[in-house]
Enzyme design. Sequence first.
Site, PDB file in Angstrom:
ATOM      1  N   HIS A  20       3.018  -3.226   6.635  1.00 39.14           N
ATOM      2  CA  HIS A  20       1.948  -2.251   6.397  1.00 39.14           C
ATOM      3  C   HIS A  20       1.976  -1.188   7.485  1.00 39.14           C
ATOM      4  CE1 HIS A  20      -0.614  -4.391   3.302  1.00 39.14           C
ATOM      5  NE2 HIS A  20       0.337  -5.262   3.553  1.00 39.14           N
ATOM      6  N   HIS A  71       0.880  -1.165   0.000  1.00 39.05           N
ATOM      7  CA  HIS A  71       0.000   0.000   0.000  1.00 39.05           C
ATOM      8  C   HIS A  71       0.918   1.216   0.000  1.00 39.05           C
ATOM      9  CE1 HIS A  71      -3.219  -2.728   1.932  1.00 39.05           C
ATOM     10  NE2 HIS A  71      -3.379  -2.674   0.622  1.00 39.05           N
ATOM     11  N   GLU A 121       1.487  -4.567  10.946  1.00 40.66           N
ATOM     12  CA  GLU A 121       0.984  -3.190  10.934  1.00 40.66           C
ATOM     13  C   GLU A 121       1.882  -2.415  11.881  1.00 40.66           C
ATOM     14  OE1 GLU A 121      -1.414  -2.064   9.040  1.00 40.66           O
ATOM     15  OE2 GLU A 121      -2.322  -3.929   8.315  1.00 40.66           O
ATOM     16  N   GLU A 126       1.495   3.675   2.904  1.00 41.19           N
ATOM     17  CA  GLU A 126       1.958   3.177   4.198  1.00 41.19           C
ATOM     18  C   GLU A 126       3.483   3.229   4.162  1.00 41.19           C
ATOM     19  OE1 GLU A 126      -0.322  -0.466   4.723  1.00 41.19           O
ATOM     20  OE2 GLU A 126      -2.126   0.682   4.287  1.00 41.19           O
TER      21      GLU A 126
HETATM   22 ZN   LIG Z   1      -1.767  -1.804   4.273  1.00 42.32          ZN
END
Ligand SMILES: [Zn+2]
Length: 747
Positions: A485, A347, A577, A350
């Site tokens: 991420h 992404h 994350e 990010e």
């Molecule tokens: Zn992500």
Amino acid sequence: MEKSLCTLAAVIFLGGFFDAAQLTDDTTTEVHLLLNSTSTAASVTVQLQHHSTAKTTPTAAQKLHTTAVTTKKLHRKNISRDSEEENNGEKKPASKTDEKKTQLDCPPLGLESLRVDDSQIRASSSQRSGLGPHRGRLNIQSGISDGDLYDGAWCAAYKDQNQWLEVDAIYLTLFTGVVLQGKNSIWSWDWVHTYKVQLSNDSVTWKTCMNGTEEAIFEGNQNAWSPVLGVLPVPTVARFIRINPQTWYINGTVCLRAEILGCRVHDPGDSSEQDLGSKDPLDFRHHNYNEMRKFMKSVTKECPDITRIYTIGKSYTGLKLYVMEISDNPGKHELGEPEFRYVAGMHGNEALGRELVLNLMQYLCKEYKKGNQRVVRLVTDTRIHLLPSMNPDGYEEAYKKGSELAGWAEGRYSFEGIDLNSNFPDLNNIMWDAEEMAIDKSKVSNHYIPIPEYYTQEDAMVSPETRAVISWMEDIPFVLSANLHGGELVVSYPFDCTVGWAPQEDTPTTDNAFFRWLATVYASTNLVMANPNRRLCHHEDFQVHNNIINGGAWHTVPGSMNDFSYMHTNCFEVTVELSCDKYPHASELPIEWENNKESLLVYMEQIHRGIKGVVRDKMTKQGISDAVIKVEDHDHDIRSAVDGDYWRLLNPGEYKVVVWAEGYFPSMRRCHVGMQPRATICDFTLTKTPLQRLKEIRAKGLKIPQDFLQLRLRALRLRKLRATTKVLNQRRVGQRTLQEERKARGA
Ligand SMILES: [Zn+2]
């Protein structure tokens, strides 16, 4: 810019100065100073001269409008050096570009990053606690149910012009701007069109920000999601700042999310000021595509013996997907050496993962050269591949807006608008469907699930980035990986896709115990996740699960990279994350490196767990590729690599392992995995079946050897004997039954 000003400028900012070494460019700013005295809220206007050259005498030209001001030194430590980022992070065209750039030189106070504590934010009123002042943070996300305790903004209880959101910066701060955003909600539209800004040193006496002789009216939002920068016409020193909405979306209420930009005023006598940086001498800044390329080259130049850059393909717009390989023998697979990968920036917005992966390259290079034993061992025993930017097109889009103005989703998707994390073939449902249809479930393959045909067609909605990563995954015998991420603090492990399309359901793999171990290794060593007193990022509390979660239990994602990696290759992968803030300000990067450094290292070391070995042909001693390694009670096999080497990640324990390959008799061994982080060697030698040998001899057109013929004859005789015995036995049983029947009849 105007170089002449540099020489003109003297250190006359009330005897203090800005630490000019941290500034980006020659720019001129006016500064207002609210006196640190409650009775006389006199203001001082100071003309500041910023300078780009490090180690130059700090400068400040001023025009003082008052007297009796105490000596202060403005502390500019946390200012980004990345002028391009700062400059690009603008929404509206500035009349004076340089002036605006200076505003962005001051970093965010940290409403988004949570550096600002809930107790520092107050409000005139709130609709309810879920919409309290602590929710007025840039990019905060609401829960999905209406009336959630953790909703998507601060919302005032009344629709009038007396409402305010107040931030206590704790320290004297040169305030330069406000970033405003509407409410995150799927139920209602709420945002603020215009607002005023007030400043105070004591939160009792307030001064409204002026634009010349009039109170400044700032332009706010036109939608709920885009952050908009409001630049203070005159940067002002104070401790408290208020956002005071004036007009708002007609059908909505007074709701907002915000970030405040400001530079802390340095106080030499204040010992509470900590060093929030890192001791590692790494290049802490945001690197755009060109800078990233240059940076990676500089690392290979510094460590040519252990590094190599290669590309795995191109993005939609033609940006290359660069990989840095770090190994003691870069460029080749060594027998028995497992291969690791980190993938960041799937992404594009990010951005932290990308920078951490770049930091990691530089760190490994420097520490290897220094002889850091842990790093030397890791680099010697592992072949490490680092892909810092899987979606460079998305990143460039977010980068143009900058860390504060990119919002929550800008740059997330590929250029074509594809979310790369659901763009991999959904092999879960193929396997589950096959299992459901099969009469004998054990006959359905539990690994190496092939890619379905529809997916490989040219017109399939598959991004070039995904295709590139898939072929990379097929080319290299990866054993372990993590997919980096941002936007939360949690580690999730497969399966990401739930059975029967449930939106949310715990969907463990047969390797659940090991995946949970992997996730825990990262989560328990990440300094923020490991802090039991941390505030939750948005609305989900992952601390109750020790900051790890099954992907499906969080939210289903069919076609995720983690699931694909596990189903189609040998590689185990989790999603990390990394931080609440997807795109932290450059000033946060050193501390984020420190937060993640140990986790990044210790996670890589987990590749040396379980069992490993080489599967060889008994006669030739050659490695056998594609041999199937089956561990009892683990319904997920893995296969050997080209040279016959294999790695099977396992928790400590005793395992029955069966290895087989086409044309060979299966072989079984018991392998013991200890607690120590070292893989147990479990080699296998397989014997070819006679049929296979015959086939190979015939294929080569060779004469069948005498001993082989004798062997075959013996085998045939044996088989015949067995068959005869079977028939005789059957006959005997039949006769006995007949006799018994006769007896029973009394014959
Ligand atoms: Zn992500």
